[in-house]
Write a protein that holds these residues in place. Structure first.
Motif, PDB file in Angstrom:
ATOM      1  N   GLN A  29      14.849   2.923   2.475  1.00  0.00           N
ATOM      2  CA  GLN A  29      15.755   2.173   1.596  1.00  0.00           C
ATOM      3  C   GLN A  29      16.388   2.995   0.473  1.00  0.00           C
ATOM      4  OE1 GLN A  29      16.596  -1.018   1.989  1.00  0.00           O
ATOM      5  NE2 GLN A  29      15.192  -1.527   3.643  1.00  0.00           N
ATOM      6  N   HIS A  30      15.770   4.122   0.109  1.00  0.00           N
ATOM      7  CA  HIS A  30      16.257   4.968  -0.997  1.00  0.00           C
ATOM      8  C   HIS A  30      16.512   4.149  -2.267  1.00  0.00           C
ATOM      9  CE1 HIS A  30      16.645   8.144   1.934  1.00  0.00           C
ATOM     10  NE2 HIS A  30      17.325   7.315   2.698  1.00  0.00           N
ATOM     11  N   PRO A  31      15.455   3.528  -2.812  1.00  0.00           N
ATOM     12  CA  PRO A  31      15.642   2.728  -4.031  1.00  0.00           C
ATOM     13  C   PRO A  31      15.930   3.625  -5.243  1.00  0.00           C
ATOM     14  CG  PRO A  31      13.317   3.006  -3.595  1.00  0.00           C
ATOM     15  CD  PRO A  31      14.056   3.616  -2.420  1.00  0.00           C
ATOM     16  N   ASP A  32      16.495   3.014  -6.274  1.00  0.00           N
ATOM     17  CA  ASP A  32      16.726   3.724  -7.541  1.00  0.00           C
ATOM     18  C   ASP A  32      15.451   3.751  -8.374  1.00  0.00           C
ATOM     19  OD1 ASP A  32      19.596   3.867  -7.027  1.00  0.00           O
ATOM     20  OD2 ASP A  32      19.553   1.698  -7.377  1.00  0.00           O
ATOM     21  N   LEU A  33      14.577   2.755  -8.119  1.00  0.00           N
ATOM     22  CA  LEU A  33      13.418   2.517  -8.977  1.00  0.00           C
ATOM     23  C   LEU A  33      12.271   1.964  -8.149  1.00  0.00           C
ATOM     24  CD1 LEU A  33      12.208   1.911 -11.913  1.00  0.00           C
ATOM     25  CD2 LEU A  33      13.338  -0.302 -11.718  1.00  0.00           C
ATOM     26  N   ILE A  34      11.048   2.366  -8.503  1.00  0.00           N
ATOM     27  CA  ILE A  34       9.880   1.686  -7.946  1.00  0.00           C
ATOM     28  C   ILE A  34       8.978   1.231  -9.081  1.00  0.00           C
ATOM     29  CG2 ILE A  34       9.843   2.699  -5.627  1.00  0.00           C
ATOM     30  CD1 ILE A  34       7.810   4.745  -6.593  1.00  0.00           C
ATOM     31  N   PHE A  35       8.454   0.031  -8.914  1.00  0.00           N
ATOM     32  CA  PHE A  35       7.400  -0.474  -9.784  1.00  0.00           C
ATOM     33  C   PHE A  35       6.129  -0.180  -8.995  1.00  0.00           C
ATOM     34  CE2 PHE A  35      11.052  -2.917 -11.172  1.00  0.00           C
ATOM     35  CZ  PHE A  35      10.889  -2.931 -12.549  1.00  0.00           C
ATOM     36  N   LEU A  36       5.262   0.669  -9.543  1.00  0.00           N
ATOM     37  CA  LEU A  36       4.171   1.236  -8.758  1.00  0.00           C
ATOM     38  C   LEU A  36       2.811   0.997  -9.397  1.00  0.00           C
ATOM     39  CD1 LEU A  36       3.418   3.099  -6.338  1.00  0.00           C
ATOM     40  CD2 LEU A  36       3.880   5.046  -7.845  1.00  0.00           C
ATOM     41  N   ILE A  75       5.714   4.413   1.086  1.00  0.00           N
ATOM     42  CA  ILE A  75       6.420   5.655   1.435  1.00  0.00           C
ATOM     43  C   ILE A  75       7.487   5.359   2.489  1.00  0.00           C
ATOM     44  CG2 ILE A  75       6.175   7.915   2.556  1.00  0.00           C
ATOM     45  CD1 ILE A  75       3.387   8.084   1.174  1.00  0.00           C
ATOM     46  N   GLU A  76       7.108   4.600   3.520  1.00  0.00           N
ATOM     47  CA  GLU A  76       8.061   4.237   4.586  1.00  0.00           C
ATOM     48  C   GLU A  76       9.292   3.546   4.004  1.00  0.00           C
ATOM     49  OE1 GLU A  76       6.503   1.842   7.813  1.00  0.00           O
ATOM     50  OE2 GLU A  76       4.781   3.194   7.983  1.00  0.00           O
ATOM     51  N   LYS A  77       9.036   2.571   3.135  1.00  0.00           N
ATOM     52  CA  LYS A  77      10.147   1.785   2.585  1.00  0.00           C
ATOM     53  C   LYS A  77      11.011   2.604   1.636  1.00  0.00           C
ATOM     54  CE  LYS A  77       8.257  -2.638   3.670  1.00  0.00           C
ATOM     55  NZ  LYS A  77       7.901  -3.974   3.296  1.00  0.00           N
ATOM     56  N   ILE A  78      10.410   3.528   0.906  1.00  0.00           N
ATOM     57  CA  ILE A  78      11.185   4.414   0.021  1.00  0.00           C
ATOM     58  C   ILE A  78      12.088   5.318   0.862  1.00  0.00           C
ATOM     59  CG2 ILE A  78      11.032   6.389  -1.554  1.00  0.00           C
ATOM     60  CD1 ILE A  78       8.469   5.034  -2.706  1.00  0.00           C
ATOM     61  N   GLU A  79      11.518   5.902   1.921  1.00  0.00           N
ATOM     62  CA  GLU A  79      12.289   6.810   2.773  1.00  0.00           C
ATOM     63  C   GLU A  79      13.431   6.064   3.477  1.00  0.00           C
ATOM     64  OE1 GLU A  79      11.797   9.943   2.471  1.00  0.00           O
ATOM     65  OE2 GLU A  79       9.738  10.093   1.778  1.00  0.00           O
ATOM     66  N   GLY A  98       0.821  -1.200   0.000  1.00  0.00           N
ATOM     67  CA  GLY A  98       0.000   0.000   0.000  1.00  0.00           C
ATOM     68  C   GLY A  98       0.860   1.257   0.000  1.00  0.00           C
ATOM     69  N   VAL A  99       0.197   2.395  -0.099  1.00  0.00           N
ATOM     70  CA  VAL A  99       0.891   3.675  -0.232  1.00  0.00           C
ATOM     71  C   VAL A  99       1.709   4.019   1.014  1.00  0.00           C
ATOM     72  CG1 VAL A  99       0.525   6.167  -0.488  1.00  0.00           C
ATOM     73  CG2 VAL A  99      -0.675   4.574  -1.991  1.00  0.00           C
ATOM     74  N   GLU A 113       3.712  12.485  -2.089  1.00  0.00           N
ATOM     75  CA  GLU A 113       4.039  12.508  -0.661  1.00  0.00           C
ATOM     76  C   GLU A 113       5.496  12.163  -0.342  1.00  0.00           C
ATOM     77  OE1 GLU A 113       1.158  10.469   1.828  1.00  0.00           O
ATOM     78  OE2 GLU A 113      -0.442  11.031   0.437  1.00  0.00           O
ATOM     79  N   VAL A 114       6.208  11.499  -1.256  1.00  0.00           N
ATOM     80  CA  VAL A 114       7.601  11.164  -0.947  1.00  0.00           C
ATOM     81  C   VAL A 114       8.478  12.390  -1.164  1.00  0.00           C
ATOM     82  CG1 VAL A 114       7.495   8.672  -1.379  1.00  0.00           C
ATOM     83  CG2 VAL A 114       8.065  10.204  -3.253  1.00  0.00           C
ATOM     84  N   GLU A 115       9.515  12.471  -0.355  1.00  0.00           N
ATOM     85  CA  GLU A 115      10.395  13.631  -0.421  1.00  0.00           C
ATOM     86  C   GLU A 115      11.161  13.664  -1.743  1.00  0.00           C
ATOM     87  OE1 GLU A 115      13.510  15.095   2.684  1.00  0.00           O
ATOM     88  OE2 GLU A 115      11.616  14.551   3.674  1.00  0.00           O
TER      89      GLU A 115
END
Length: 129
Positions: free
Chosen positions: A47-54, A41-45, A36-37, A69-71
């Motif tokens: 882990q700082h991935p290069d890519l997301i499949f969304l 967001i938590e995991k992006i903040e 979920g969203v 919402e992500v920085e």
């Protein structure tokens, strides 16, 4: 250097299917998944991935909400069952827009686009030093 990716989709089967397809691309390392969203967001903040499949349509909020919402948003490849959001996806600078069920050829094209963009960024970085 591997490309760190997170798959964000409310459907577990869709996440598993994509993860299986990505096994053909050793340069892409799936480091996390989110259903979920808010979790995404938590995991992006974190882990700082290069890519997301969304995915776009998820309970409560959409993939577009997540991006707003992500920085610092990573590169995005949308994976969705709905074609009506394609224009909006490219307005938020999506690399690609893959319709479910994901066609392996389209995934290969999206990965190629990703690699070309990364090479371009690296050559721009090297040229500016």
């Amino acid at each position: 250097m591997p490309i760190k990716a997170i798959i964000i989709d409310d459907e577990r089967l869709a996440r598993n299917e994509l993860k299986k397809m990505l096994e053909l691309y050793p340069e892409i390392q799936v480091i996390e998944e989110a259903s979920g969203v808010e979790e995404g967001i938590e995991k992006i903040e974190l882990q700082h991935p290069d890519l997301i499949f969304l995915d776009i349509q998820m309970p409560g909020k959409t993939g577009f909400d997540l991006l707003s919402e992500v920085e610092k948003a990573p590169k995005v490849i949308f994976t969705t069952a709905y074609d009506e959001f394609a224009l909006k996806a490219f307005e938020v600078n999506a690399l690609d827009y893959l319709l479910k069920p994901i066609d392996p050829k389209r995934l290969a094209d999206a990965i190629q686009k990703l690699q070309a963009e990364i090479q371009l960024e690296q050559s721009n970085l090297n040229g500016n030093q």
